[in-house]
Structures are given as structure tokens and as C-alpha cells.
Design an enzyme around this catalytic site. Structure first.
Site, PDB file in Angstrom:
ATOM      1  N   PHE A 156     -13.378  31.300 -18.603  1.00  0.00           N
ATOM      2  CA  PHE A 156     -13.900  31.073 -17.972  1.00  0.00           C
ATOM      3  C   PHE A 156     -15.161  32.140 -17.675  1.00  0.00           C
ATOM      4  CE2 PHE A 156     -11.214  30.838 -14.522  1.00  0.00           C
ATOM      5  CZ  PHE A 156     -12.814  31.049 -13.131  1.00  0.00           C
ATOM      6  N   LYS A 180     -14.679  30.638 -29.649  1.00  0.00           N
ATOM      7  CA  LYS A 180     -14.429  29.429 -28.919  1.00  0.00           C
ATOM      8  C   LYS A 180     -14.319  29.541 -27.499  1.00  0.00           C
ATOM      9  CE  LYS A 180     -11.286  26.831 -26.879  1.00  0.00           C
ATOM     10  NZ  LYS A 180     -11.829  26.545 -25.556  1.00  0.00           N
ATOM     11  N   GLU A 183     -15.126  25.809 -22.203  1.00  0.00           N
ATOM     12  CA  GLU A 183     -14.925  24.384 -22.375  1.00  0.00           C
ATOM     13  C   GLU A 183     -15.960  24.489 -21.232  1.00  0.00           C
ATOM     14  OE1 GLU A 183     -11.835  25.148 -22.164  1.00  0.00           O
ATOM     15  OE2 GLU A 183     -10.644  23.727 -22.033  1.00  0.00           O
ATOM     16  N   SER A 233      -5.362  32.794 -19.124  1.00  0.00           N
ATOM     17  CA  SER A 233      -4.475  32.963 -18.559  1.00  0.00           C
ATOM     18  C   SER A 233      -3.053  33.111 -18.426  1.00  0.00           C
ATOM     19  CB  SER A 233      -4.027  31.781 -17.624  1.00  0.00           C
ATOM     20  OG  SER A 233      -3.388  30.402 -18.704  1.00  0.00           O
ATOM     21  N   CYS A 288     -10.502  39.575 -13.694  1.00  0.00           N
ATOM     22  CA  CYS A 288      -8.501  39.577 -13.855  1.00  0.00           C
ATOM     23  C   CYS A 288      -8.757  40.718 -13.603  1.00  0.00           C
ATOM     24  CB  CYS A 288      -8.549  39.664 -15.225  1.00  0.00           C
ATOM     25  SG  CYS A 288      -9.100  41.392 -16.538  1.00  0.00           S
ATOM     26  N   GLU A 387      -0.513  35.611  -9.481  1.00  0.00           N
ATOM     27  CA  GLU A 387      -2.117  35.385  -9.234  1.00  0.00           C
ATOM     28  C   GLU A 387      -3.166  34.289  -8.713  1.00  0.00           C
ATOM     29  OE1 GLU A 387      -4.087  34.273 -13.697  1.00  0.00           O
ATOM     30  OE2 GLU A 387      -5.216  35.917 -13.251  1.00  0.00           O
TER      31      GLU A 387
END
Ligand code: NAD
Length: 500
Positions: A156, A180, A183, A233, A288, A387
Site C-alpha cells: 500500500f 495486482k 487492495e 511485509s 520500507c 517493524e
């Protein structure tokens, strides 16, 4: 806006906008995290939707591969121009669906476009190698060919850029492609695919399938997909890496991170504070490459902390669409709750909270966490190791550079790290010893430009070929080595070159 009036997003398959037909669950709301507004609804496509995209991508392969390399590069020049024309729309979409500030979103879109620019070099970067006379009269050459149908699964936090770590390199090399998106943030890629739709590419070269876990697992298993790129992740990176490899695919999986920023006693404090703040709180810590642990060496701690705290308290938190905002919301209410739980845990484990961003307020349905600093953190605390992926910076002390490096190297992650110092010798030593794949020297976010690989290590990356740079070309091509000799060579075999 009522739910019935809210736009339901389409997939893009075989050159046409296509409703998801195989969704077995209700569409998800796409929410603006600064306002709580429902922006659209995204379908969670099913196996038949993925099958259709794979069939289209496979069917397009022969035609696309036959387009000359130079012509494929020219298409990318056109793509670049058209993305530049839509860049403001893309940046506003990034801010609306993900929350980062509009300035940060513009920088993200510029990075996405830079990926296309790097991929236009394909007539050079896709070249093979040849060696004459590997044996008497025998030549060997390695050529590169497309891998086939390539799919990317993305997170995301960079709705515009991360898909472009893959798409331009994949199609430049003659592959066809399935994306993809996350979402949580599917809207920006609708704009990208509007641009691609206007480009007159053969149908099926690029495809978009909205969805979640079912599509991810389908991509890993699908016999019609040859290569998988994943960013997200660490647990899902591992799952995708193992499952795709088991299905015999080429795979690169970029995972989570816990990035350390070492501050030496000789660091230029004002500039260092700017670098730390940009790294820890930019995009509300949801990068990240965000620095989330400061390792202050010796007296650096006491020189740094007051200025760091003062500057952090001045940051303005709000809707990223307002030009004056410096820290936008985090992506969702679930993310906010998770981040606040991490802060609570840090405090209960013994850290001192010197800037507290909990309970930051905002409209109903919005999800804000203010910048937060925890001091007195020890390397063994969970908050120093796991994280958090939010605007939370923890401060750890070390006596020497070697001790600082040991703290950094304890981490199971190895994405990025930075060192702030004016000492070349300290930099040289740190660069040599540190176990992380991207290193910044007096730079808080050392994310490589498109022409270099995004070279995370340890649990931050599974695979061997990284995203973009020459690694991107290596990932999206198969090598074929041809060894040849010719008998009609004028040396007594055949007569083509012999004058009668
Ligand atoms: P995520 O792992 O939740 O989601 C990434 C993708 O995986 C999404 O497309 C999602 O639909 C899918 N997914 C989620 N859960 C799944 C499951 N159980 N099974 C199958 N598919 C699943 O990641 P995110 O929250 O969207 O993104 C943030 C994470 O991404 C952070 O950990 C961040 O460090 C990481 N990230 C890493 C890099 C890098 O270069 N290493 C870059 C950007 C983000």
C-alpha cells in the site's frame, strides 16, 4: 456519498476494462485516511478473473516479443510523456488513498517516471555477450530473451512507484505483465492503466487484477505465470517466495524492514536532525526505507536529542492534500491502532516517551498518529527489533561505532541504514561491516535511483536478483548460450568463399 453511488473499480484484461466476475466476497471500501471518506469500492477478484488475465498475457506474448527492442523502447518514451501529463492526477490520487503529503506524492510519481526512463535503455541493457574462438573456429554467445508472463504483487505504501519497479522493465524486455495492486490503494493504478489503455499496445501486454489473498495465492500457483515479483511485509514475502518457488517460478520477494540510523559525535547536528526527521516521519513512517531506530554514539545522544525533540514537536500533522502539512495520516484505522499498541508496549517495556503522537484526533473514520519519539530504548526491547511501520522513532545509545554496528547487525532485517558523520574513516568502516543492503551517508532515505538495484538483505529480501537497475533486466530475461561453428568457411570446407 452513498455506498450505491460509489464507483466499483474494474480490472483491465486483454486491452479492455473488465468487471471482476469471480469475486466471492463483497468489494472493499477504499478510504481516504485523512477524511474517512469512501473513495471507491474495490472487488476482490477470484480465480476465473486471474485465469482470464493469464490467458490474455500468454496470448499476447508472441506478438509483443516480435516488436523490435528499439520499438519497445520507443513505446516507453511515449509512456513517459503521457505519465508526465497525468502526474498531478496521480500524485493527488496517492495522497487521497494512502495519506502521504502531496509533496511526497509528487516525489513518488517522479520516481515512478524515472523507472520508465531507466527502462528505455533496454536496447543497451538487454544486450548479450559474445566470445569469438572459444575453440578453433567456434564462437560462444549468450543472448537474452523474455521470461514470459510476469506478475507483480505490491504493497500500500507506494501506490504509484512500486508497480513501476517492475512494469516498465518487464515489458521492455518483451514479457507480458499482470499487476495486482494493494487492495487498500487501488486507485492510482486505475490512472496508470488509463494511460496504458491509450497507448495502442497489443491487447494483453499489460493487465490489472484487483484483489487480495486469493489472487496472490493464485499468482504463486498458476502454471501460466513464469515469474513473480512481490513487495510487502516479511511474512507474506516468505509465503510468496516459497510458494512461487515450489511451483517452479522465478521469484523476487522484497519484505519488511527495521532501519537504523547511526549518529556519530562529529555529525553536523542541524542537518542530521533534518535527515532523521525526514526519514522517520516522512510518509508517516510508512516507507520500507524509513529510519526507525537512532543509534547515538557517545556524546551524540545529548547533543542530538534536544534539537530532535524540538523539531519533531513543530511538525504539522494533517490532511496531506494541504500544502502546509508535514505528516499525513497512517493508511487505516487498523494501522493506527496497531501503531498505538506498539507505542504503549514500548512505554511499558521501560522506554521514556519524549514526543507522544497518540490520540492525534481527526475527523470520523480518519487515522492519524502524530510523530512519536521514545528515548532510553535498549536493543533487546521488541520496539527496537520489530517493524512498527508508523511515525515512531526510538533512540538507542552506543559507546563506540563498533558497538553501534553490532546493534544494527543484530536485526533480522537488512534493508537500509544510514550513518551521519563527517569522518571518512568511520564511513569506510561502517560501509564495510554493516549487514544491510542499502547504505546512506548523511542521507536519511538512501533509496537507490532507478539505475541501481534496490538491494535489501536478510529478511528484507528473498531471492537473488533485486528490483530495477541491471538486476531488473537480469530478472526479466532468460539467458540462452549458443555455441556455433560453420563448415562453409573457405578453409577447405565448402566453397562459398573460394574464388574459382
Ligand atoms: P502486506 O504484506 O500486507 O501486503 C502486500 C501485498 O500482499 C498486498 O498486495 C496484499 O494484498 C497481499 N497480502 C497481504 N496479506 C496476504 C496474505 N496473508 N496472503 C497473501 N497475500 C497477502 O504489506 P503492506 O502492509 O501492503 O505494505 C507494507 C509492508 O511492505 C511493510 O512491511 C514494508 O516494509 C514493506 N515494503 C517493503 C519494501 C521493500 O522494498 N523491501 C517496499 C515497500 C514496502
Amino acid at each position: 456519498m452513498s455506498a450505491t453511488a460509489t464507483r466499483l473499480l474494474d480490472n483491465y484484461v486483454a486491452g479492455a476494462w473488465t468487471p471482476a466476475t469471480a469475486a466471492s466476497v463483497d468489494p472493499l471500501d477504499v478510504i481516504n485516511p485523512a477524511t474517512g471518506e469512501v473513495l471507491a469500492r474495490v472487488p476482490l477478484s477470484g480465480a476465473a478473473d486471474l485465469d482470464a488475465a493469464v490467458a490474455a498475457a500468454r496470448a499476447a506474448l508472441p506478438e509483443w516479443r516480435a516488436v523490435s527492442t528499439i520499438e519497445r523502447a520507443r513505446r516507453l518514451f511515449t509512456l513517459r510523456e503521457r505519465l508526465v501529463e497525468r502526474s498531478d492526477d496521480m500524485a493527488r490520487s496517492v495522497t487521497a488513498e494512502m495519506g502521504k503529503t502531496i509533496a511526497d506524492a509528487r516525489a513518488e510519481v517522479a520516481r515512478a517516471i524515472e523507472m520508465v526512463e531507466a527502462a528505455t535503455a533496454i536496447p543497451t541493457t538487454m544486450q548479450g555477450r559474445i566470445l569469438e574462438d572459444v575453440s578453433r573456429g567456434i564462437d560462444a554467445e549468450t543472448i537474452r530473451q523474455p521470461v514470459g508472463v510476469c506478475a507483480a504483487i505490491v504493497p500500500f505504501n507506494f501506490p504509484a512507484m512500486v508497480p513501476f519497479w517492475f512494469l516498465p522493465f518487464a515489458i521492455a524486455c518483451g514479457n507480458t505483465f499482470i499487476l495486482k495492486p494493494s487492495e487498500q490503494v487501488p486507485l492510482t493504478q486505475q490512472i496508470v492503466f488509463e494511460v496504458l489503455d491509450g497507448m495502442d499496445l497489443p491487447k494483453g501486454v499489460v493487465n490489472l487484477v484487483n484483489g487480495g489473498r486469493e489472487i496472490v495465492e493464485g499468482i504463486c500457483d498458476h502454471p501460466g505465470i513464469d515469474a513473480v515479483s512481490f513487495v510487502g511485509s516479511a511474512p507474506v514475502a516468505k509465503l510468496v517466495y516459497e510458494r512461487s518457488a515450489r511451483a517452479g517460478k522465478r521469484v523476487q520477494a522484497l519484505g519488511g524492514a527495521k532501519n537504523h540510523m547511526v549518529v556519530m559525535p562529529d555529525a553536523v547536528i542541524g542537518k542530521t536532525v533534518d535527515g532523521l526527521i525526514g526519514s522517520a516521519f516522512g510518509a508517516a513512517g510508512q516507507r520500507c526505507m524509513a529510519g526507525s531506530v537512532v543509534v547515538a554514539v557517545g556524546e551524540a545522544h545529548d547533543r542530538l536529542l534536544p534539537e530532535l525533540v524540538e523539531a519533531t514537536k513543530k511538525l504539522s500533522v494533517g490532511d496531506g492534500m494541504d500544502e502546509g502539512t508535514q505528516v499525513g495520516p497512517v493508511v487505516s484505522c487498523a494501522a493506527r491502532d496497531r501503531i498505538e499498541e506498539w507505542i504503549d508496549r514500548g512505554v511499558s517495556d521501560g522506554a521514556q516517551i519524549v514526543v507522544d503522537g497518540r490520540n492525534a484526533g481527526g475527523p470520523d473514520g480518519s487515522s492519524f498518529v502524530g510523530p512519536t519519539i521514545l528515548d532510553g530504548v535498549t536493543p533487546d526491547m521488541a520496539i527496537a527489533q520489530e517493524e512498527v511501520f508508523g511515525p515512531v522513532l526510538v533512540v538507542v545509545k552506543a559507546e563506540t561505532l563498533d558497538e553501534a554496528t553490532a546493534i544494527v547487525n543484530r536485526s533480522r532485517f537488512g534493508n537500509g541504514t544510514s550513518i551521519f558523520t563527517e569522518s571518512g574513516a568511520a564511513v569506510r568502516r561502517y560501509r564495510h561491516d554493516v549487514e544491510a543492503g542499502m547504505v546512506g551517508v548523511n542521507i536519511g532515505v538512501a533509496a537507490p535511483v532507478a539505475f541501481f538495484p534496490f538491494s535489501g538483505w536478510k529478511d528484507s529480501f528473498l531471492g537473488d536478483l533485486h528490483a530495477h537497475g541491471t538486476d531488473g533486466v537480469d530478472f526479466f530475461t532468460k539467458k540462452k548460450t549458443v555455441t556455433s561453428r560453420w563448415f562453409s568457411d573457405g578453409q577447405g570446407h565448402g566453397s562459398y568463399f573460394v574464388e574459382d
